[in-house]
Each structure stands twice: as C-alpha cells, then as structure tokens.
Design a protein around this motif. Sequence first.
Motif, PDB file in Angstrom:
ATOM      1  N   THR A   1     -32.072  48.523  51.361  1.00 44.72           N
ATOM      2  CA  THR A   1     -30.967  48.599  50.424  1.00 44.72           C
ATOM      3  C   THR A   1     -30.604  50.048  50.127  1.00 44.72           C
ATOM      4  O   THR A   1     -29.429  50.391  49.995  1.00 44.72           O
ATOM      5  N   TRP A   2     -31.603  50.912  50.031  1.00 43.55           N
ATOM      6  CA  TRP A   2     -31.339  52.317  49.703  1.00 43.55           C
ATOM      7  C   TRP A   2     -30.602  53.029  50.825  1.00 43.55           C
ATOM      8  O   TRP A   2     -29.851  53.985  50.576  1.00 43.55           O
ATOM      9  N   SER A   3     -30.790  52.567  52.060  1.00 48.53           N
ATOM     10  CA  SER A   3     -29.997  53.124  53.161  1.00 48.53           C
ATOM     11  C   SER A   3     -28.526  52.810  52.953  1.00 48.53           C
ATOM     12  O   SER A   3     -27.651  53.658  53.158  1.00 48.53           O
ATOM     13  N   TRP A   4     -28.248  51.589  52.526  1.00 44.72           N
ATOM     14  CA  TRP A   4     -26.865  51.183  52.256  1.00 44.72           C
ATOM     15  C   TRP A   4     -26.286  51.967  51.087  1.00 44.72           C
ATOM     16  O   TRP A   4     -25.140  52.418  51.120  1.00 44.72           O
ATOM     17  N   LEU A   5     -27.073  52.168  50.040  1.00 50.07           N
ATOM     18  CA  LEU A   5     -26.596  52.915  48.878  1.00 50.07           C
ATOM     19  C   LEU A   5     -26.329  54.378  49.221  1.00 50.07           C
ATOM     20  O   LEU A   5     -25.407  54.995  48.676  1.00 50.07           O
ATOM     21  N   LEU A   6     -27.116  54.940  50.152  1.00 49.52           N
ATOM     22  CA  LEU A   6     -26.847  56.294  50.620  1.00 49.52           C
ATOM     23  C   LEU A   6     -25.523  56.348  51.376  1.00 49.52           C
ATOM     24  O   LEU A   6     -24.725  57.282  51.209  1.00 49.52           O
ATOM     25  N   ILE A   7     -25.278  55.331  52.201  1.00 49.66           N
ATOM     26  CA  ILE A   7     -23.996  55.232  52.916  1.00 49.66           C
ATOM     27  C   ILE A   7     -22.840  55.184  51.918  1.00 49.66           C
ATOM     28  O   ILE A   7     -21.827  55.873  52.072  1.00 49.66           O
ATOM     29  N   LEU A   8     -22.996  54.371  50.869  1.00 52.93           N
ATOM     30  CA  LEU A   8     -21.953  54.263  49.849  1.00 52.93           C
ATOM     31  C   LEU A   8     -21.692  55.606  49.175  1.00 52.93           C
ATOM     32  O   LEU A   8     -20.541  55.971  48.922  1.00 52.93           O
ATOM     33  N   SER A   9     -22.754  56.345  48.887  1.00 52.32           N
ATOM     34  CA  SER A   9     -22.614  57.614  48.178  1.00 52.32           C
ATOM     35  C   SER A   9     -21.859  58.654  49.000  1.00 52.32           C
ATOM     36  O   SER A   9     -21.142  59.490  48.448  1.00 52.32           O
ATOM     37  N   LEU A  10     -21.988  58.588  50.318  1.00 51.89           N
ATOM     38  CA  LEU A  10     -21.421  59.630  51.183  1.00 51.89           C
ATOM     39  C   LEU A  10     -20.086  59.254  51.807  1.00 51.89           C
ATOM     40  O   LEU A  10     -19.324  60.145  52.193  1.00 51.89           O
ATOM     41  N   TYR A  11     -19.801  57.959  51.935  1.00 46.23           N
ATOM     42  CA  TYR A  11     -18.682  57.512  52.768  1.00 46.23           C
ATOM     43  C   TYR A  11     -17.343  58.110  52.324  1.00 46.23           C
ATOM     44  O   TYR A  11     -16.537  58.542  53.144  1.00 46.23           O
ATOM     45  N   LEU A  12     -17.080  58.139  51.028  1.00 45.66           N
ATOM     46  CA  LEU A  12     -15.826  58.694  50.518  1.00 45.66           C
ATOM     47  C   LEU A  12     -16.002  60.051  49.840  1.00 45.66           C
ATOM     48  O   LEU A  12     -15.024  60.649  49.390  1.00 45.66           O
ATOM     49  N   ALA A  13     -17.254  60.519  49.751  1.00 44.02           N
ATOM     50  CA  ALA A  13     -17.532  61.760  49.021  1.00 44.02           C
ATOM     51  C   ALA A  13     -16.897  62.972  49.693  1.00 44.02           C
ATOM     52  O   ALA A  13     -16.270  63.812  49.035  1.00 44.02           O
ATOM     53  N   GLY A  14     -17.056  63.085  51.013  1.00 47.14           N
ATOM     54  CA  GLY A  14     -16.485  64.228  51.717  1.00 47.14           C
ATOM     55  C   GLY A  14     -14.976  64.278  51.601  1.00 47.14           C
ATOM     56  O   GLY A  14     -14.381  65.341  51.387  1.00 47.14           O
ATOM     57  N   GLY A  15     -14.352  63.112  51.725  1.00 51.86           N
ATOM     58  CA  GLY A  15     -12.898  63.051  51.587  1.00 51.86           C
ATOM     59  C   GLY A  15     -12.439  63.416  50.194  1.00 51.86           C
ATOM     60  O   GLY A  15     -11.413  64.091  50.025  1.00 51.86           O
ATOM     61  N   ASN A  16     -13.185  62.969  49.173  1.00 57.96           N
ATOM     62  CA  ASN A  16     -12.800  63.295  47.800  1.00 57.96           C
ATOM     63  C   ASN A  16     -12.941  64.794  47.529  1.00 57.96           C
ATOM     64  O   ASN A  16     -12.131  65.386  46.806  1.00 57.96           O
ATOM     65  N   MET A  17     -13.959  65.405  48.129  1.00 57.05           N
ATOM     66  CA  MET A  17     -14.120  66.856  47.999  1.00 57.05           C
ATOM     67  C   MET A  17     -12.899  67.580  48.568  1.00 57.05           C
ATOM     68  O   MET A  17     -12.340  68.486  47.938  1.00 57.05           O
ATOM     69  N   ALA A  18     -12.471  67.162  49.763  1.00 58.59           N
ATOM     70  CA  ALA A  18     -11.306  67.779  50.392  1.00 58.59           C
ATOM     71  C   ALA A  18     -10.023  67.487  49.613  1.00 58.59           C
ATOM     72  O   ALA A  18      -9.184  68.373  49.398  1.00 58.59           O
ATOM     73  N   ASN A  19      -9.866  66.237  49.168  1.00 61.98           N
ATOM     74  CA  ASN A  19      -8.665  65.852  48.410  1.00 61.98           C
ATOM     75  C   ASN A  19      -8.531  66.644  47.123  1.00 61.98           C
ATOM     76  O   ASN A  19      -7.433  67.030  46.710  1.00 61.98           O
ATOM     77  N   THR A  20      -9.667  66.873  46.445  1.00 60.88           N
ATOM     78  CA  THR A  20      -9.652  67.600  45.175  1.00 60.88           C
ATOM     79  C   THR A  20      -9.109  69.014  45.354  1.00 60.88           C
ATOM     80  O   THR A  20      -8.331  69.511  44.529  1.00 60.88           O
ATOM     81  N   MET A  21      -9.481  69.673  46.442  1.00 58.08           N
ATOM     82  CA  MET A  21      -9.034  71.047  46.681  1.00 58.08           C
ATOM     83  C   MET A  21      -7.646  71.111  47.330  1.00 58.08           C
ATOM     84  O   MET A  21      -7.015  72.175  47.334  1.00 58.08           O
ATOM     85  N   PHE A  22      -7.175  70.003  47.860  1.00 62.15           N
ATOM     86  CA  PHE A  22      -5.829  69.993  48.437  1.00 62.15           C
ATOM     87  C   PHE A  22      -4.775  70.198  47.360  1.00 62.15           C
ATOM     88  O   PHE A  22      -3.754  70.863  47.592  1.00 62.15           O
ATOM     89  N   ARG A  23      -5.013  69.692  46.159  1.00 68.02           N
ATOM     90  CA  ARG A  23      -4.029  69.807  45.075  1.00 68.02           C
ATOM     91  C   ARG A  23      -3.824  71.257  44.630  1.00 68.02           C
ATOM     92  O   ARG A  23      -2.686  71.729  44.560  1.00 68.02           O
ATOM     93  N   PRO A  24      -4.892  72.012  44.300  1.00 67.78           N
ATOM     94  CA  PRO A  24      -4.649  73.421  43.955  1.00 67.78           C
ATOM     95  C   PRO A  24      -4.106  74.235  45.128  1.00 67.78           C
ATOM     96  O   PRO A  24      -3.384  75.218  44.913  1.00 67.78           O
TER      97      PRO A  24
END
Length: 414
Positions: A222-245
């Motif tokens: 289960t923890w492997s799946w939760l790690l996948i969940l934590s990372l799957y959209l994280a990188g994109g959100n990091m990039a999206n956040t800096m796209f606005r400024p």
Amino acid sequence: MKNTQSLNKLGLLACLYISQYIPIMFLLQALPVFLRQQGVNLDAIGLLSLIALPLILKFLWSPLIDRYGFTRWGHYRFWIICFQLLVAALTVICAFFDIETNFTGLLICILLMCLFCSSQDIATDALAVGLLEPQERGLGNGIQTSGHYLGAIIGSGGMLILLNYWGWRTSLLILAGIVVLALIPVLRHQEQQIPDVKELQTSGIVKSYFRTLINPYRDRRTWSWLLILSLYLAGGNMANTMFRPLLVDIGLSLADIGWLMGVVSHGAGIIGAIAAGFLIAPLGRKRSLILFGLLYAIAMTAYFLPAFGITNLPILHLVAISVQITLGAAGTTLFTIIMDKSQLATAGTDFTVQTSFIYFGTIGASAISGLLAQIVSYKGVFAIGIGITLLDIILINQVFVSNEIQQRSPLVFK
C-alpha cells in the motif's frame, strides 16, 4: 433503461462536484483578489491560507462520516444534504458582513465554509464509489475532474465578474442560490444501503475509528501506491506554480493571465478529463496511468518556450492548453484507480486518505518551488518537475503489478 440510469448517475455527480467546488474556488482564488481591491492589508489576506487546512486534514474525521449517518435519508446522501445546506447558510451570513469592520467574523465563517465543503467532499466521493460500477468509473471520474475545472471557472473567474458588476452582497446571495439549486438531483436520488456498514456502526467508536483509518496501510505494498500518489502530480504542480509568476515577469497583463490560466486552461482540462474518461476502460488502468503521465511530462516541456523568451500569446495559449489537457487526463486516471481501491463500507476514509497524499505531494512541491526558482531559475524548476513525473512513471511500472483492479478491491496491490 441502463443508459438512462448511467446518464442519471453522471448528471448527479456533475451537479455534486460543480456545486461543491464553486464555493471552494471562490474562497481560495476569487476572495483574496476582491479583498485586496477593497483595501484589506496583505497580512490579513495571508490568513486566508488557513482555510486550506480542512482540505489537507479531512482524513482525520472521514471515519466518522463512514460510521454515522441517517439511513432513512441514505447514509452519504444525508451528509451531503446537511453540509451543502450549511454552506449555503454561511454564504448568506457572509453576504451581510461588513468586510472593513468585521473581518475576523468573516474569516471564521469562511473557515467553517471550507470545513463543510471538505467534509461534503468525503461524502460525495464515498457516494460515487458506491454509485459507479467499475466499467463506469473512467467516465465518472472524467465528470468529477471536469466538475473541478468548471467549479474553478465559475467560482474564481465567474464570481470575480459578479463582484465587479453587482457587489459583495448580491454576488454571495447568487452563490448561495446556486448551492441550494444543486441539491435538487441529490434530493431525487435514492441511495442504496451500504453492505457491512452495520458491523462498523456496532463496534466501539475508538476501535472502529482506528481500524478504518489504519488497517489498510499495514500492508507495505500500500505504501508503494501512496508514494506513487504523492509524486504523480507533484512535479507538475511545482512547474505550474512557477509558470504563473513567469507570465508576470514576461509582461502579461492581469487580464491576459486571468483569461489564459482561468478560462482557456481550465476549459482544456475539461476536454482532457472527458477524453480520458472514455479511454481508461479500453486502455486499462496501468497503461492509462503511464501513458497520460508521460504525455503530461512531455507537455510540461512546453514551459521552456516562455522561459527561453518565446512569449507571443498564441504560443502561450498552446502551452497552457497542452499542459492542462494532459493534466485533466492524468488526474482522471488517478482518481479512477483511487475509487477502485476504496471499499464500500469505508469508502469515505479510503478515498480521502489517498487524495490527502496527493495534497501533501502537490502542496509540498508548490511550497518549495519559489525557493528552487531562486536557486536554479524557472528552467531548473521545470526540469525538476518533469524529472519527478518521469521518476514516478518508472515507479508505477515497477510496482503497479495488477492489470485491472477488481470490483470492491481493498487498498492493496493484487
């Protein structure tokens, strides 16, 4: 007849998710802009970040929503009706607040609104788990993700337009009216009884609370799946956040940014979500998760265009559209599998805990994105975001061993 029932289900979910996200997006995106326009100082506006806490911590009370309900109204239907009425009532109360003289009271009310919206989200997700058959979940989660986007369009951009023309009181009364009207499909729905819920209700509250919250996570898979969940959209959100400024730095006006990041990008997200909804079943869960994740990572490379000085509006529109359309598809796939991994009797908790890991990953990535941008520039942040997404796809290929998740499967890999 079967097609009619499926359409009724999708219509119900659309109303629930749109109406639920309109007030959330109003509170998180439109309200800070309006308050600043009214002369509220930045320190006070900064306190609005506190209203996101219920979205992050809602897993703590999700077992109580799974355990308690008013069966005559339908277990989760009861909670949805109560929370939606409470949100509408608080919206009406806020409409009559004087912002300048009673900001503290307003802050308390909007915190309660976010608490009730977050709690309603638990019940809505749980209702959707029981409502949709496995073959319907792809399209059902396409509707869910589209509801998020449409709620964002109405709650942020739409409400700012209303506030501009009609003012605070009239705009909030209209918002309350929308929330109440959205209850009509819920009131018409007859929820089926949840199996095994009586066993949950008759056991001791402390025992059932911790068993519901902890039991599924004793399995290391289960923890492997939760790690996948934590990372799957994280990188994109990091990039999206800096796209606005970055858009501000290259000289776009607030109107240009609002149109680009509000209407155009969210509209593209709806298209991606619906398209994925139709494709998930024929492609399969694992293949869809990898394919749409790869497309999302590829689309993020378009962020390098404005970072390297290519800043004309048609190109920027293509950048926003490509990223959001793939994000909509990737998010729909992720939520479909989260639904598969939620058991009926504890659907509220199972779904909420999994989405909480997504929030932890995306919020954490967003929080450090500005610091990273100062060290490695916008280009570096975009490269790191793409790298995190690709790393997660490799992880998915290694640990996601089930071809298709069977009906009512527990939160482990088979």
